[in-house]
Design a protein around this motif. Sequence first.
Motif, PDB file in Angstrom:
ATOM      1  N   MET F  10       0.847  -1.199   0.000  1.00  0.00           N
ATOM      2  CA  MET F  10       0.000   0.000   0.000  1.00  0.00           C
ATOM      3  C   MET F  10       0.875   1.239   0.000  1.00  0.00           C
ATOM      4  O   MET F  10       1.856   1.293   0.740  1.00  0.00           O
ATOM      5  CB  MET F  10      -0.835   0.042   1.275  1.00  0.00           C
ATOM      6  CG  MET F  10      -2.011  -0.881   1.227  1.00  0.00           C
ATOM      7  SD  MET F  10      -2.866  -0.852   2.804  1.00  0.00           S
ATOM      8  CE  MET F  10      -1.933  -2.118   3.637  1.00  0.00           C
ATOM      9  N   SER F  39       6.177   3.014  -0.483  1.00  0.00           N
ATOM     10  CA  SER F  39       5.780   3.922  -1.549  1.00  0.00           C
ATOM     11  C   SER F  39       6.732   3.831  -2.734  1.00  0.00           C
ATOM     12  O   SER F  39       7.949   3.761  -2.571  1.00  0.00           O
ATOM     13  CB  SER F  39       5.757   5.360  -0.994  1.00  0.00           C
ATOM     14  OG  SER F  39       5.809   6.287  -2.032  1.00  0.00           O
ATOM     15  N   ALA F  40       6.137   3.843  -3.941  1.00  0.00           N
ATOM     16  CA  ALA F  40       6.948   3.836  -5.162  1.00  0.00           C
ATOM     17  C   ALA F  40       7.846   5.059  -5.223  1.00  0.00           C
ATOM     18  O   ALA F  40       8.919   5.023  -5.827  1.00  0.00           O
ATOM     19  CB  ALA F  40       6.033   3.813  -6.386  1.00  0.00           C
ATOM     20  N   HIS F  41       7.384   6.153  -4.593  1.00  0.00           N
ATOM     21  CA  HIS F  41       8.111   7.421  -4.721  1.00  0.00           C
ATOM     22  C   HIS F  41       8.910   7.772  -3.480  1.00  0.00           C
ATOM     23  O   HIS F  41       9.995   8.311  -3.570  1.00  0.00           O
ATOM     24  CB  HIS F  41       7.118   8.550  -5.013  1.00  0.00           C
ATOM     25  CG  HIS F  41       6.363   8.345  -6.266  1.00  0.00           C
ATOM     26  ND1 HIS F  41       5.000   8.182  -6.309  1.00  0.00           N
ATOM     27  CD2 HIS F  41       6.788   8.238  -7.543  1.00  0.00           C
ATOM     28  CE1 HIS F  41       4.622   8.014  -7.553  1.00  0.00           C
ATOM     29  NE2 HIS F  41       5.674   8.026  -8.326  1.00  0.00           N
ATOM     30  N   ARG F  42       8.345   7.502  -2.313  1.00  0.00           N
ATOM     31  CA  ARG F  42       9.018   7.967  -1.098  1.00  0.00           C
ATOM     32  C   ARG F  42       9.980   6.935  -0.529  1.00  0.00           C
ATOM     33  O   ARG F  42      10.937   7.278   0.128  1.00  0.00           O
ATOM     34  CB  ARG F  42       7.962   8.404  -0.088  1.00  0.00           C
ATOM     35  CG  ARG F  42       7.364   9.751  -0.565  1.00  0.00           C
ATOM     36  CD  ARG F  42       6.333  10.271   0.358  1.00  0.00           C
ATOM     37  NE  ARG F  42       5.098   9.513   0.193  1.00  0.00           N
ATOM     38  CZ  ARG F  42       3.931   9.881   0.711  1.00  0.00           C
ATOM     39  NH1 ARG F  42       3.856  10.979   1.444  1.00  0.00           N
ATOM     40  NH2 ARG F  42       2.858   9.156   0.514  1.00  0.00           N
ATOM     41  N   THR F  43       9.728   5.651  -0.799  1.00  0.00           N
ATOM     42  CA  THR F  43      10.670   4.611  -0.372  1.00  0.00           C
ATOM     43  C   THR F  43      10.899   3.633  -1.522  1.00  0.00           C
ATOM     44  O   THR F  43      10.639   2.430  -1.393  1.00  0.00           O
ATOM     45  CB  THR F  43      10.124   3.849   0.867  1.00  0.00           C
ATOM     46  OG1 THR F  43       8.812   3.348   0.543  1.00  0.00           O
ATOM     47  CG2 THR F  43      10.012   4.734   2.091  1.00  0.00           C
ATOM     48  N   PRO F  44      11.412   4.133  -2.671  1.00  0.00           N
ATOM     49  CA  PRO F  44      11.545   3.256  -3.844  1.00  0.00           C
ATOM     50  C   PRO F  44      12.499   2.085  -3.594  1.00  0.00           C
ATOM     51  O   PRO F  44      12.246   0.970  -4.067  1.00  0.00           O
ATOM     52  CB  PRO F  44      12.081   4.192  -4.934  1.00  0.00           C
ATOM     53  CG  PRO F  44      12.608   5.392  -4.242  1.00  0.00           C
ATOM     54  CD  PRO F  44      11.849   5.516  -2.954  1.00  0.00           C
ATOM     55  N   ASN F  46      13.234   0.596  -0.693  1.00  0.00           N
ATOM     56  CA  ASN F  46      12.549  -0.371   0.171  1.00  0.00           C
ATOM     57  C   ASN F  46      11.567  -1.216  -0.616  1.00  0.00           C
ATOM     58  O   ASN F  46      11.459  -2.425  -0.428  1.00  0.00           O
ATOM     59  CB  ASN F  46      11.729   0.363   1.243  1.00  0.00           C
ATOM     60  CG  ASN F  46      12.494   0.519   2.512  1.00  0.00           C
ATOM     61  OD1 ASN F  46      13.645   0.925   2.464  1.00  0.00           O
ATOM     62  ND2 ASN F  46      11.884   0.150   3.649  1.00  0.00           N
ATOM     63  N   ALA F  70      -1.095   6.841  -9.283  1.00  0.00           N
ATOM     64  CA  ALA F  70      -0.785   5.568  -8.621  1.00  0.00           C
ATOM     65  C   ALA F  70       0.245   4.792  -9.421  1.00  0.00           C
ATOM     66  O   ALA F  70      -0.097   4.089 -10.369  1.00  0.00           O
ATOM     67  CB  ALA F  70      -2.069   4.757  -8.455  1.00  0.00           C
ATOM     68  N   HIS F  71       1.516   4.899  -9.032  1.00  0.00           N
ATOM     69  CA  HIS F  71       2.589   4.236  -9.778  1.00  0.00           C
ATOM     70  C   HIS F  71       3.048   2.944  -9.118  1.00  0.00           C
ATOM     71  O   HIS F  71       3.887   2.241  -9.661  1.00  0.00           O
ATOM     72  CB  HIS F  71       3.812   5.161  -9.906  1.00  0.00           C
ATOM     73  CG  HIS F  71       3.551   6.444 -10.611  1.00  0.00           C
ATOM     74  ND1 HIS F  71       4.551   7.322 -10.945  1.00  0.00           N
ATOM     75  CD2 HIS F  71       2.412   7.014 -11.063  1.00  0.00           C
ATOM     76  CE1 HIS F  71       4.033   8.371 -11.556  1.00  0.00           C
ATOM     77  NE2 HIS F  71       2.736   8.207 -11.637  1.00  0.00           N
ATOM     78  N   GLY F  74       2.704  -0.379 -11.065  1.00  0.00           N
ATOM     79  CA  GLY F  74       3.606  -0.350 -12.223  1.00  0.00           C
ATOM     80  C   GLY F  74       5.055  -0.553 -11.819  1.00  0.00           C
ATOM     81  O   GLY F  74       5.799  -1.292 -12.470  1.00  0.00           O
ATOM     82  N   ALA F  75       5.460   0.103 -10.735  1.00  0.00           N
ATOM     83  CA  ALA F  75       6.851  -0.028 -10.271  1.00  0.00           C
ATOM     84  C   ALA F  75       7.128  -1.459  -9.831  1.00  0.00           C
ATOM     85  O   ALA F  75       8.211  -2.003 -10.097  1.00  0.00           O
ATOM     86  CB  ALA F  75       7.106   0.953  -9.127  1.00  0.00           C
TER      87      ALA F  75
END
Lengths: 171, 171, 171, 171, 171, 171, 171, 171
Positions: F10, F39-44, F46, F70-71, F74-75
Amino acid sequence: MSKPFVAILMGSDSDLPTMEAAFDVLEKFGIDYEVKVTSAHRTPENTHNYVVDADKRGCAAFICAAGMAAHLAGAVSATTLKPVIGVPINASLDGLDALLSTVQMPGGIPVATVAIGKAGAKNAAYLAAQIIGVSDATMHQKLVDERRANAEAIIAKDAELQKRLQERKAK
Amino acid sequence: MSKPFVAILMGSDSDLPTMEAAFDVLEKFGIDYEVKVTSAHRTPENTHNYVVDADKRGCAAFICAAGMAAHLAGAVSATTLKPVIGVPINASLDGLDALLSTVQMPGGIPVATVAIGKAGAKNAAYLAAQIIGVSDATMHQKLVDERRANAEAIIAKDAELQKRLQERKAK
Amino acid sequence: MSKPFVAILMGSDSDLPTMEAAFDVLEKFGIDYEVKVTSAHRTPENTHNYVVDADKRGCAAFICAAGMAAHLAGAVSATTLKPVIGVPINASLDGLDALLSTVQMPGGIPVATVAIGKAGAKNAAYLAAQIIGVSDATMHQKLVDERRANAEAIIAKDAELQKRLQERKAK
Amino acid sequence: MSKPFVAILMGSDSDLPTMEAAFDVLEKFGIDYEVKVTSAHRTPENTHNYVVDADKRGCAAFICAAGMAAHLAGAVSATTLKPVIGVPINASLDGLDALLSTVQMPGGIPVATVAIGKAGAKNAAYLAAQIIGVSDATMHQKLVDERRANAEAIIAKDAELQKRLQERKAK
Amino acid sequence: MSKPFVAILMGSDSDLPTMEAAFDVLEKFGIDYEVKVTSAHRTPENTHNYVVDADKRGCAAFICAAGMAAHLAGAVSATTLKPVIGVPINASLDGLDALLSTVQMPGGIPVATVAIGKAGAKNAAYLAAQIIGVSDATMHQKLVDERRANAEAIIAKDAELQKRLQERKAK
Amino acid sequence: MSKPFVAILMGSDSDLPTMEAAFDVLEKFGIDYEVKVTSAHRTPENTHNYVVDADKRGCAAFICAAGMAAHLAGAVSATTLKPVIGVPINASLDGLDALLSTVQMPGGIPVATVAIGKAGAKNAAYLAAQIIGVSDATMHQKLVDERRANAEAIIAKDAELQKRLQERKAK
Amino acid sequence: MSKPFVAILMGSDSDLPTMEAAFDVLEKFGIDYEVKVTSAHRTPENTHNYVVDADKRGCAAFICAAGMAAHLAGAVSATTLKPVIGVPINASLDGLDALLSTVQMPGGIPVATVAIGKAGAKNAAYLAAQIIGVSDATMHQKLVDERRANAEAIIAKDAELQKRLQERKAK
Amino acid sequence: MSKPFVAILMGSDSDLPTMEAAFDVLEKFGIDYEVKVTSAHRTPENTHNYVVDADKRGCAAFICAAGMAAHLAGAVSATTLKPVIGVPINASLDGLDALLSTVQMPGGIPVATVAIGKAGAKNAAYLAAQIIGVSDATMHQKLVDERRANAEAIIAKDAELQKRLQERKAK
């Protein structure tokens, strides 16, 4: 009672190529129809008079096609208590404006809305035939038979596809 | 010539709370107005007769508010050659259906469409005042003065904000 | 008072083919008009100066056409208290961006928005003629007459269609 | 050169609760900022004068928040050659109108658009800090550090979640 | 400090014709740029490594173009604290999917989003130039001069239009 | 081979109430699952490390829930070759932004997208169970049985409705 | 022939409060109706069997209400040649998903779609009454009478409004 | 157990050119597939029988492509407990109607939806391969290898671009 007929109204003669799909379906079922180019906005009186007259002469259902802020079906539904079928025409915004203007009618003034464009034109005619078929067993049977033929056409297309696929795999 | 007035038509009395914003603006400018609950679909004849009569009695502009498949403004524009202003009401789909049904009119039957809901109700009244102001220099001057006052109100709000921000920074 | 005129502003000369539909309508009603290519963003000062000057010289209404984030009509409405008519141009997203940027104006700064593209260009001119007609009985009468002619043109198209349909049925 | 600052403009003081998210971020990075309630339409001159003055006084970036037909960011971008960041406010249509009015700018007048509402308000401040950081290594380092802290906060939330899940499974 | 440069990333080489509009603008301002075809999804490691390296080598701003579920700009913004500019490419749904995927970033990871397609490509380059101009007075002056020239080009187009209109009227 | 499990990711712990609908379904089928806020952006990093590790440990399918741009899904799909199921969360624009950001993936990086919000959370779990069921006949049979039970629940609701309707008619 | 009746199908019993608006209208016209909670997806066989049976027993029209990916009306239309009326329910995306899933039917399988939600529920019943009225003059007359009463109700509301307005002006 | 295969269903043979992108991907991975033109509405019985039979014969996943009110994937998902992948086809409204009709499934009847059109057709095949790969290590390895090759293709395109850019700069 005289033979029921269907009245097709178009807001503009540029809607004709789309609506010819409805003519074909009605002819297939042997349903009489009238076609009228008349506008809710530019010839409101003519529209009103034609609808009142067609209603009296035994029109079973009205099919109304219009694009943009498509008010024609709603205006006709406000004039008659016969079922009114609306066909949204794509003249801008992919037809979304015509769809919403046709379908989002307030309580008490229904418009039986079908798909945008040619598929809608066809389905308007099928729906009119179904409405006539409610009290006309012969018409209802024609619809049952036609649907079976329709299904067979798809099955035939599938058979053809299977051949093409075998050729593809054979390569 | 008698004093011009504005006629406000609503498709439903549930539109009243939104449209009161228009009453306030018209009263501020001293413009006479009439309000009518009447429907393009449920009382088309009443709508027609009222518009024809108001037109003859010197109505300068019609303001028409309706939601969903909003045909009221279009039907009024088909009946009169006075300017017709359409206010889309949010009754479904965030008002997008009403906006498209009001603004996407075909060539020859214009509707001067304003924003969805309360902002639109206000602007319909401002627009009516501007239309009257085209030939009425006193009205035009009132509009010029009111806009200046309006700007000053925003400047005052900004001054108040500066105080609050200094308090925030002082913390 | 000098003869009123209409000012047409375009954000880009690529809007010209769309806006020529407005020129034709204004010429039909014998309304003088000026055309100006000027941008709310790229030549804001020019736009401002032109609007202030046109306003003083007796401009009765401004017609503003722009695409994308269409701010031109709003910027003009912020400069003048004459009625401002906005024509959203389809330069992207089917013109939905231009429509929303033009119509969703905040209270106090109205833009009389018409349909996206050519239908809107025509209706902007009709609306301008109606605004002039509020205080000019001759112009109002021209509009009444033109609408009647317009209705007759549709009736003629319908007559032509009836012929084609009879030929179709005769086959 | 004097210390750079950020100017935050809002079309209405009702945008303040949303924009306070930007104040918090700027304060976290020790960036000076000014806040101004001013409207592209209702106080265009004030807006213009403020932007010209702030630009001269060393404003590094403008943040402009507005709803509906949101022209504020575009009008500011037409006045200054400093980066202009647009925050679409949800005042109608879920903010889609404000988003399209802010982002769909014509070539030559860019607006750096961020998300609708509170997330956008925050990101406008982050973006302003990044712009300042391009030539200010200390600011850039603060951003690098803050992002790491931010990531750790998410990792902490995940740790907390793992506990709750074990409790759920223990049941 | 070495001369700052701009890095342009594209999700697919089919975005090249759109993005060449950005190259032209950057060349006009004498800004060095690099172009990279790299995908957030298909070559995530390459993208990551390139961004980290470019960042170290003094990249002032990243321009990222992608269509559909456009994650490239967001992925780059998650890797660097330099400003990231997103250009939504129209590959489906008129580019609405790319716009929303680019602009609706969560708090802390900003993407400076510009218009869909060619106008956006141009504005991405203008925005990059403005970001460099915040601390580079010569660049800022170039932007001021170019905007003036740009305005003059519009004024010239208007002059040309006036000629064409006089010819039209002379007919 | 170790027992397969499902990994639920999530973007934010605010997605938890929505995603608990997935936990319930997985527990009903006796499927082990892990939940991770990342997070795809804040903890890529991890996110990447967790996915690579879960993949090695026998994760059969990943369920990724995120809102706005919402990435996450996809990531994750770019990191693993296991099936990735995306659940769009409604955090803005009724979830349309999250839906398009999740489903419109470019060729080669599929995301199996389900409905926005709670219905999607449930279906993500059903889909994961079906994927496991492809090679696990016991799981497949559980799905067959559950669907039958599900159908019976609807039939029971209908029976209840018939009672209420008879009471209504009896009045 | 036995008395015709209308069959109302709902995808979920949560649609009941919306659909009760249809019950009221049908009862007003003395039309017998059956109500069935049944799902195109979760109880397809039940749906099929009920429709085939109702069709044989003289069902004149089917009304089908469903939300989200609303397939119920389409599935029923694929099973019967009686008119099928679709009511899109707002369960997500303001009901736009249900509207498009209901109205955009391919040629040959028509669904007579009405407005989203309560207005649609009412109009579905009106439309069913009109379909019955095509061959049942008594029903048709009831519809004519009810519309007149409906119009009078609006006229009464308008009269009430005039009173309230006079009070407002008297203040 | 016999070798698993994938069944591809299309609502119309006009979807074939789009779906051939799926054939290519499946052939690349050596996955057997069957293709069937069959309609949820026009040949529901055939569709049902085919799905039940294919399910028994070891079909691992169904790929269903349809446009407009795309019910095919949902109808198949209601018939089988194998994973069903939905490909929305653009036949109207840019494919938005097909997307929403495919993805917004109610709880319990999942459809794994991929992108509109060709990208979706490709990804449907990739997703099917991933589903098979969950229990088939050889297939999983093929996917890992193919992705690497795919990444290299993009890197090669980038290398080619660098050459073209140097030529551009050399000019």
